[in-house]
Design a protein around this motif. Structure first.
Motif, PDB file in Angstrom:
ATOM      1  N   LEU A 111      -3.803   6.109   4.522  1.00  0.00           N
ATOM      2  CA  LEU A 111      -2.368   6.399   4.551  1.00  0.00           C
ATOM      3  C   LEU A 111      -2.091   7.901   4.504  1.00  0.00           C
ATOM      4  N   TRP A 112      -2.920   8.628   3.803  1.00  0.00           N
ATOM      5  CA  TRP A 112      -2.743  10.076   3.681  1.00  0.00           C
ATOM      6  C   TRP A 112      -3.341  10.805   4.883  1.00  0.00           C
ATOM      7  N   TYR A 152       2.688   9.185  -6.036  1.00  0.00           N
ATOM      8  CA  TYR A 152       3.171  10.515  -5.658  1.00  0.00           C
ATOM      9  C   TYR A 152       4.344  10.946  -6.545  1.00  0.00           C
ATOM     10  N   GLN A 159       1.425   4.054  -3.146  1.00  0.00           N
ATOM     11  CA  GLN A 159       1.140   5.479  -2.995  1.00  0.00           C
ATOM     12  C   GLN A 159       2.392   6.314  -3.248  1.00  0.00           C
ATOM     13  N   ALA A 160       3.559   5.794  -2.860  1.00  0.00           N
ATOM     14  CA  ALA A 160       4.814   6.502  -3.119  1.00  0.00           C
ATOM     15  C   ALA A 160       5.059   6.647  -4.618  1.00  0.00           C
ATOM     16  N   ARG A 204       0.842  -1.208   0.000  1.00  0.00           N
ATOM     17  CA  ARG A 204       0.000   0.000   0.000  1.00  0.00           C
ATOM     18  C   ARG A 204       0.873   1.252   0.000  1.00  0.00           C
ATOM     19  N   ILE A 205       1.874   1.277   0.869  1.00  0.00           N
ATOM     20  CA  ILE A 205       2.741   2.450   0.993  1.00  0.00           C
ATOM     21  C   ILE A 205       3.548   2.672  -0.283  1.00  0.00           C
ATOM     22  N   ALA A 263      -2.731  14.581  -2.022  1.00  0.00           N
ATOM     23  CA  ALA A 263      -3.524  13.376  -2.284  1.00  0.00           C
ATOM     24  C   ALA A 263      -4.615  13.664  -3.311  1.00  0.00           C
ATOM     25  N   CYS A 281       4.171  14.665   0.374  1.00  0.00           N
ATOM     26  CA  CYS A 281       3.453  13.606   1.079  1.00  0.00           C
ATOM     27  C   CYS A 281       3.772  13.659   2.568  1.00  0.00           C
ATOM     28  N   VAL A 333       3.726   7.824   3.746  1.00  0.00           N
ATOM     29  CA  VAL A 333       3.984   7.621   2.316  1.00  0.00           C
ATOM     30  C   VAL A 333       5.444   7.956   1.999  1.00  0.00           C
ATOM     31  N   ASP A 334       5.992   8.941   2.683  1.00  0.00           N
ATOM     32  CA  ASP A 334       7.383   9.326   2.467  1.00  0.00           C
ATOM     33  C   ASP A 334       8.345   8.196   2.823  1.00  0.00           C
ATOM     34  N   ASP A 390      -5.182   5.761  -1.364  1.00  0.00           N
ATOM     35  CA  ASP A 390      -5.399   4.953  -0.165  1.00  0.00           C
ATOM     36  C   ASP A 390      -5.532   5.959   0.982  1.00  0.00           C
TER      37      ASP A 390
END
Length: 148
Positions: free
Chosen positions: A130-131, A51, A47-48, A43-44, A116, A67, A71-72, A127
């Motif tokens: 996560l944000w 981004y 999203q990374a 998931r992370i 996001a 982010c 996420v970072d 997601d």
């Protein structure tokens, strides 16, 4: 008689921006170095990638995107795998390298949630948990910068 055309919008898949081998490697690195299971790491990292691709595609527009911490972690794990990150940048950023230049202090101005929303408008699924986790701490990106 009138005809109506329906515009179908497809969600962009973060996996399509790296090879399956690189994807698997980054997940293993995230699991190795963090208290994540494979599902959370996927998931992370997804999203990374969403981004980073958005940051590349929106580069130079002064949008001040960034982010949050969670996420970072996926972004940083990828950056530390320098060979794969450099190749990713070259293939997706017209041969350029997307630098990461964070500020020391995190901004508290809504940057994370705006980012996001921008990523979502750029065609990626967000997601949200996560944000939202980092929505109040926000991003370490410098005001007026392109950050990543």
């Amino acid at each position: 008689m009138t005809t109506t055309t329906t515009r179908r919008t497809e969600v962009r898949d973060p996996r399509s921006f790296v090879s399956p081998e690189v994807w698997d490697r980054e997940i293993k690195l995230l699991v190795r170095d963090n208290p994540f299971d494979t599902v959370t790491a996927e998931r992370i990292f997804g999203q990374a990638i969403a981004y980073l691709i958005t940051a590349m595609e929106k580069w130079g527009q002064g949008l001040e995107i960034g982010c949050g911490y969670l996420v970072d972690m996926g972004v940083h794990a990828f950056i530390l795998d320098t060979r794969n990150y450099a190749d990713f940048c070259a293939r997706n950023f017209d041969g350029w390298f997307l630098h990461h230049v964070p500020e020391i202090e995190r901004k508290n101005d809504g940057t994370v949630m705006r980012t996001a929303q921008l990523i979502e408008s750029n065609g990626f699924a967000i997601d949200w948990p996560l944000w939202e986790k980092d929505a109040l701490q926000c991003s370490p990106c410098a005001p007026g910068s392109n950050c990543h």
